[in-house]
Design a protein around this motif. Structure first.
Motif, PDB file in Angstrom:
ATOM      1  N   PRO A  69     -25.214 -28.123  45.296  1.00 50.69           N
ATOM      2  CA  PRO A  69     -23.792 -27.831  45.557  1.00 50.69           C
ATOM      3  C   PRO A  69     -23.264 -26.596  44.824  1.00 50.69           C
ATOM      4  CG  PRO A  69     -24.075 -29.970  44.427  1.00 50.69           C
ATOM      5  CD  PRO A  69     -25.428 -29.468  44.744  1.00 50.69           C
ATOM      6  N   ALA A  70     -23.830 -26.256  43.668  1.00 56.12           N
ATOM      7  CA  ALA A  70     -23.249 -25.155  42.869  1.00 56.12           C
ATOM      8  C   ALA A  70     -23.221 -23.838  43.654  1.00 56.12           C
ATOM      9  CB  ALA A  70     -24.031 -24.970  41.570  1.00 56.12           C
ATOM     10  N   LEU A  71     -24.263 -23.590  44.442  1.00 55.11           N
ATOM     11  CA  LEU A  71     -24.316 -22.342  45.214  1.00 55.11           C
ATOM     12  C   LEU A  71     -23.285 -22.355  46.343  1.00 55.11           C
ATOM     13  CD1 LEU A  71     -25.683 -19.610  45.802  1.00 55.11           C
ATOM     14  CD2 LEU A  71     -27.325 -20.840  47.230  1.00 55.11           C
ATOM     15  N   ALA A  81     -31.730 -18.700  45.307  1.00 59.40           N
ATOM     16  CA  ALA A  81     -30.516 -18.512  44.505  1.00 59.40           C
ATOM     17  C   ALA A  81     -29.841 -19.837  44.160  1.00 59.40           C
ATOM     18  CB  ALA A  81     -29.544 -17.610  45.257  1.00 59.40           C
ATOM     19  N   GLN A  82     -30.374 -20.947  44.657  1.00 58.28           N
ATOM     20  CA  GLN A  82     -29.856 -22.241  44.195  1.00 58.28           C
ATOM     21  C   GLN A  82     -30.116 -22.410  42.695  1.00 58.28           C
ATOM     22  OE1 GLN A  82     -30.237 -25.553  47.329  1.00 58.28           O
ATOM     23  NE2 GLN A  82     -32.179 -24.448  47.490  1.00 58.28           N
ATOM     24  N   CYS A  83     -31.181 -21.818  42.228  1.00 58.78           N
ATOM     25  CA  CYS A  83     -31.590 -22.018  40.830  1.00 58.78           C
ATOM     26  C   CYS A  83     -31.821 -20.716  40.063  1.00 58.78           C
ATOM     27  CB  CYS A  83     -32.858 -22.857  40.787  1.00 58.78           C
ATOM     28  SG  CYS A  83     -32.569 -24.543  41.376  1.00 58.78           S
ATOM     29  N   GLU A 113     -27.551 -17.064  37.216  1.00 53.34           N
ATOM     30  CA  GLU A 113     -26.801 -17.400  36.020  1.00 53.34           C
ATOM     31  C   GLU A 113     -25.886 -18.589  36.346  1.00 53.34           C
ATOM     32  OE1 GLU A 113     -26.757 -16.769  32.990  1.00 53.34           O
ATOM     33  OE2 GLU A 113     -24.793 -17.478  32.371  1.00 53.34           O
ATOM     34  N   TYR A 114     -25.782 -19.527  35.399  1.00 52.74           N
ATOM     35  CA  TYR A 114     -24.890 -20.679  35.593  1.00 52.74           C
ATOM     36  C   TYR A 114     -24.425 -21.176  34.239  1.00 52.74           C
ATOM     37  CZ  TYR A 114     -29.209 -23.085  34.421  1.00 52.74           C
ATOM     38  OH  TYR A 114     -30.355 -23.475  33.782  1.00 52.74           O
ATOM     39  N   TYR A 115     -23.440 -22.059  34.257  1.00 49.12           N
ATOM     40  CA  TYR A 115     -23.044 -22.720  33.009  1.00 49.12           C
ATOM     41  C   TYR A 115     -22.588 -24.132  33.332  1.00 49.12           C
ATOM     42  CZ  TYR A 115     -18.071 -21.939  34.056  1.00 49.12           C
ATOM     43  OH  TYR A 115     -16.835 -21.940  34.639  1.00 49.12           O
ATOM     44  N   PHE A 116     -22.468 -24.955  32.297  1.00 47.61           N
ATOM     45  CA  PHE A 116     -22.043 -26.346  32.469  1.00 47.61           C
ATOM     46  C   PHE A 116     -20.551 -26.392  32.151  1.00 47.61           C
ATOM     47  CE2 PHE A 116     -26.497 -28.025  31.031  1.00 47.61           C
ATOM     48  CZ  PHE A 116     -27.080 -27.380  32.111  1.00 47.61           C
ATOM     49  N   LYS A 117     -19.750 -26.579  33.177  1.00 52.69           N
ATOM     50  CA  LYS A 117     -18.306 -26.429  33.017  1.00 52.69           C
ATOM     51  C   LYS A 117     -17.651 -27.720  32.547  1.00 52.69           C
ATOM     52  CE  LYS A 117     -14.289 -24.696  35.585  1.00 52.69           C
ATOM     53  NZ  LYS A 117     -13.888 -24.053  36.860  1.00 52.69           N
ATOM     54  N   GLY A 118     -16.876 -27.619  31.463  1.00 48.29           N
ATOM     55  CA  GLY A 118     -16.017 -28.724  31.013  1.00 48.29           C
ATOM     56  C   GLY A 118     -16.779 -29.938  30.504  1.00 48.29           C
ATOM     57  N   GLU A 119     -16.021 -30.997  30.298  1.00 47.47           N
ATOM     58  CA  GLU A 119     -16.560 -32.247  29.764  1.00 47.47           C
ATOM     59  C   GLU A 119     -17.612 -32.837  30.701  1.00 47.47           C
ATOM     60  OE1 GLU A 119     -15.959 -33.904  26.788  1.00 47.47           O
ATOM     61  OE2 GLU A 119     -15.126 -31.914  26.365  1.00 47.47           O
ATOM     62  N   GLY A 120     -17.376 -32.676  31.991  1.00 43.94           N
ATOM     63  CA  GLY A 120     -18.281 -33.267  32.971  1.00 43.94           C
ATOM     64  C   GLY A 120     -19.568 -32.488  33.156  1.00 43.94           C
ATOM     65  N   LYS A 121     -19.740 -31.405  32.376  1.00 39.12           N
ATOM     66  CA  LYS A 121     -20.955 -30.583  32.449  1.00 39.12           C
ATOM     67  C   LYS A 121     -21.282 -30.198  33.901  1.00 39.12           C
ATOM     68  CE  LYS A 121     -21.671 -30.939  28.015  1.00 39.12           C
ATOM     69  NZ  LYS A 121     -21.449 -29.747  27.176  1.00 39.12           N
ATOM     70  N   TYR A 122     -20.226 -29.808  34.619  1.00 42.18           N
ATOM     71  CA  TYR A 122     -20.358 -29.533  36.044  1.00 42.18           C
ATOM     72  C   TYR A 122     -21.039 -28.170  36.248  1.00 42.18           C
ATOM     73  CZ  TYR A 122     -19.250 -30.128  40.964  1.00 42.18           C
ATOM     74  OH  TYR A 122     -19.348 -30.318  42.326  1.00 42.18           O
ATOM     75  N   LEU A 123     -22.177 -28.179  36.907  1.00 40.61           N
ATOM     76  CA  LEU A 123     -22.949 -26.951  37.089  1.00 40.61           C
ATOM     77  C   LEU A 123     -22.155 -25.937  37.910  1.00 40.61           C
ATOM     78  CD1 LEU A 123     -25.881 -25.852  36.509  1.00 40.61           C
ATOM     79  CD2 LEU A 123     -26.360 -26.400  38.876  1.00 40.61           C
ATOM     80  N   THR A 124     -21.930 -24.739  37.330  1.00 40.11           N
ATOM     81  CA  THR A 124     -21.051 -23.749  37.949  1.00 40.11           C
ATOM     82  C   THR A 124     -21.635 -22.353  37.793  1.00 40.11           C
ATOM     83  OG1 THR A 124     -19.190 -25.159  37.285  1.00 40.11           O
ATOM     84  CG2 THR A 124     -18.649 -22.914  37.980  1.00 40.11           C
ATOM     85  N   PHE A 125     -21.554 -21.560  38.855  1.00 41.86           N
ATOM     86  CA  PHE A 125     -22.004 -20.158  38.786  1.00 41.86           C
ATOM     87  C   PHE A 125     -20.792 -19.267  38.468  1.00 41.86           C
ATOM     88  CE2 PHE A 125     -25.535 -20.903  42.230  1.00 41.86           C
ATOM     89  CZ  PHE A 125     -26.105 -21.872  41.416  1.00 41.86           C
ATOM     90  N   PRO A 126     -20.899 -18.391  37.483  1.00 37.45           N
ATOM     91  CA  PRO A 126     -19.749 -17.564  37.054  1.00 37.45           C
ATOM     92  C   PRO A 126     -19.585 -16.312  37.906  1.00 37.45           C
ATOM     93  CG  PRO A 126     -21.603 -17.108  35.648  1.00 37.45           C
ATOM     94  CD  PRO A 126     -22.085 -18.117  36.666  1.00 37.45           C
TER      95      PRO A 126
END
Lengths: 489, 489
Positions: B194-196, B221-223, B226-239
């Motif tokens: 889903p992150a992509l 590009a799914q993996c 560059e990505y980070y774990f956003k917020g408390e829920g560690k939600y995988l997010t591309f910046p």
């Protein structure tokens, strides 16, 4: 299927039709053959109008035999093209980027540095620049004129270099042209400048063994290279003995303890890069793929059935269809943008290096002003020398690094590192002498302001230049018709 | 020439010869047609062995239908290839370059950082690394396994990320494989992560509109991003909201005040780059020419009349004939050297950035130790943060900058500038607190020595890891057969 004889026997009209068609085909083939022979003749005729004397410097005399090449050469008169990062118009680089004034403080380039307008203007441009107000050796003429090989042949190479620029001016009147690169008898490419032959020879290479395709770059490498004036005799020399790269030439100069000038602010023993186009090109992919300078800057053309080399030497960006697109099957717009992208990236690093170097020069001046010692300053000045040399290796070359973008970026990266490391050392030296605030950089936001900071009296220079143009230069031009007795046989 | 009828009439044997030849030719044409039809059938047959269930994670089950793709995928087990700057063997990067230990002080990467051995080993490698001794979120599994889409479908995406890495381990047993990129019904390429999709959507783009050629990069590009774990829920997010470049992603993170960790020496709020392969590739000439990831890393092959994609995903340098040479008509050796040259240049700048950063971290520690204030340190830490992010943007990506050598060099040039500028500021701060000599850098010439400098107890970590491998991991594997009820229809 019936045999053809049967058909003709039964219907005589078919036979006549075949006969008629054959007649027409044979006639057309004859026309084609005639056209081919005519074109070949036209091409042959070009070689034999009248012989050209040895060392003939006048491009218009060569032009009588080679009208297409000469006419296209005259195309270099056109200075309208501008790419994103330059062009053939005479850009005032000091106005465009006043940091350069500071980087060259104490050296003639800080007074005046405009883009050369192309080969046709070479003599006008060197006469007009404020850099030649101060006395210069005749070596400065070396790459400006077809009269140089003539005079070298007449007075000797070392004697030519030893003379004064002003003394030689009356003899140097024809701009860069035909005989710089061509043998007048065979029209083969040839090297007329000894510095290139000597540089090859010192590396154990015989330039006379170069292939035709190599010569299509080497004739350019007579001038579009890094060089220096060696010793008292100002002998034009290429610093290639350790190799072509910025690092290798830096090592060569260090080994020699060669210095172009001492910097006006930081007192650094500096190196000035000339225009190491050939050296940078040799590190790039086009050279790796055996593409010559001429392939992009003087591509082949065809006119009236004759294929010839376009002598309007120019940016390939002004002629993408005949240069880039011969190999690259992409749109002009895409190719142009591919060039600009690379140049933008190189330009960004170039600016970072300049900014760091400007600060380093001013900080070093403050350190000297506060009695820093030679021992304290020595490692700093060495870093500044190397940093600015590397920056200049990229900056002084044409094409903003496009001839080898990865190498240009690598060299600029090391330049940035060295300039900033010098500043780390300077911060410590300055702190030792009680200065622990950033050194204030004066306003150098325009060429005028920057030149005032380093005490250049530009009005005085302009006055001297104007006198020279209106007296000496006019006298030189008037004597033109007397000069070429040596070229007659 | 006589008509053929006449010949046959006169010599009947010639007629029989012609008849015989015709029979033979027709027979051969028949054979050819049969072979073509057979091959087409063979190709058709591949699609229909047996249907694959939704979210089927077992690569061997897919492999029954697609033996060629599966067998070539098993080729990723082979880790023997080594290029000059890496390969598929598991290089211990910290051993190879102990400066990395210092750059990541306070972060798990300083404990253990070895090269991934390829897709087949993804689960083993993440289980084995000492980085997973400390508690990690389940988000860390996201790119490791075909069980991830299955579990996301089962428990929900946000719930998956929120879980613990250890909790989820028993479900994550099949390494990266078929269903990560393929629809089991149609075998079309599809995005399972889903992150992509979300990153595209936030930029106003609909990834379902991507062309097949774009998909041949986007599945990667799914993996490989560059990505980070956003917020408390560690939600995988591309910046990616401000763009793909290192500069744009830096601005994104700054805007968010996002920090991966606080540096153990310099107390800098750091960013860790993951592996922005896709982003770097997008700035390079291969992307510009519409060459996809798969074109070089998974080129087409032909076997038994069937053309298929080679699923031995690997360095094109191990397969130059099928990758580079499809477009570049140069020898393997030349092409390999072209890659190495670019990588060598990028590597040189990378080393300069690392050296400057190591010094900056140690110098900042000394400044803090000597009571430098937050205000004094703030601009310095910002420079260190940006410098190391930019260095890491190149260093963490595969191929040592080859995917875009000019962009990699540009970013490293800015990284060097920022690290050295931080050191200029640090020199002033240190001088203020009475330290005006170079900060002595401890011996970090080996991984062991560097890890001791930052107080990592590697024996303790290895012991914990060994316990995990011999108990928990074994238990996870034993439960494998119970896991796939959800995949059955």
């Amino acid at each position: 299927m019936k045999p053809i004889q049967d058909i003709i026997k039964n219907k005589p009209i078919v036979g006549w039709l075949i006969f008629g068609a054959t007649v027409i085909v044979v006639f057309l083939i004859g026309l084609l053959a005639s056209s081919i022979i005519e074109r070949r003749n036209e091409s042959d005729l070009l070689q034999i109008v009248k012989p050209i004397a040895d060392w003939e410097p006048r491009n218009e005399v060569w032009g009588e035999n080679y009208p297409r090449e000469y006419e296209s050469y005259l195309g270099t008169l056109d200075t309208n093209f501008r790419s994103k990062h330059g062009g053939s118009a005479s850009i005032d680089y000091l106005e465009q980027d006043p940091k350069l004034v500071i980087l060259w403080a104490g050296y003639a380039f800080s007074k005046d540095y405009s883009q050369g307008r192309g080969h046709y203007y070479a003599i006008n441009d060197i006469r007009n620049t404020l850099r030649t107000v101060q006395p210069q050796p005749a070596t400065c003429w070396s790459c400006k004129s077809t009269d140089v090989p003539r005079m070298m042949n007449k007075v000797g190479v070392a004697e030519f270099y030893k003379d004064k620029w002003l003394n030689m001016g009356a003899e140097i009147l024809n701009p860069i042209g035909c005989q710089d690169c061509h043998d007048p008898k065979t029209m083969n490419l040839r090297i007329t400048r000894p510095a290139l032959i000597e540089a090859f020879s010192r590396q154990g290479k015989d330039i006379s063994k170069a292939t035709h395709q190599e010569m299509r770059s080497l004739v350019c490498a007579q001038c579009h290279v890094e060089y220096y004036f060696k010793g008292e005799g100002k002998y034009l020399t290429f610093p290639w003995d350790k190799g072509f790269s910025a690092d290798s030439m830096e090592a060569y100069y260090d080994n020699y303890e060669f210095t172009d000038w001492v910097h006006g602010l930081s007192k650094t023993p500096m190196l000035k890069a000339q225009h190491p186009d050939y050296e940078m090109y040799k590190t790039g992919v086009h050279a790796d793929r055996n593409v010559s300078c001429a392939d992009c800057h003087m591509p082949y053309r065809s006119e009236g059935g004759v294929k010839f080399t376009d002598h309007k030497i120019q940016s390939p960006l002004n002629n993408i269809a005949n240069s880039c697109q011969v190999c690259h099957r992409e749109s002009e717009e895409k190719l142009r943008n591919n060039v600009y992208e690379r140049q933008d990236k190189v330009e960004q690093l170039k600016q970072l290096a300049e900014t760091a170097l400007v600060k380093a020069h001013f900080e070093a001046k403050v350190a000297w002003d506060n009695k820093a010692t030679d021992d304290e300053m020595k490692p700093i000045l060495r870093l500044i020398r190397h940093s600015q040399w590397r920056w200049d290796w990229v900056a002084a070359a044409n094409a903003v690094g496009f001839h080898s973008p990865v190498e240009a970026s690598r060299i600029l990266g090391t330049s940035i590192q060295k300039a900033e490391e010098a500043r780390v050392l300077l911060a410590r030296v300055l702190a030792k002498y009680g200065i622990n605030q950033p050194v204030v950089i004066p306003d150098i936001s325009t060429k005028d302001k920057a030149q005032k900071v380093i005490n250049i009296n530009i009005q005085d220079l302009k006055k001297q230049k104007s006198e020279f143009i209106n007296t000496t230069a006019i006298k030189w031009d008037k004597g033109k018709s007397d000069n070429y007795k040596t070229t007659k046989k």
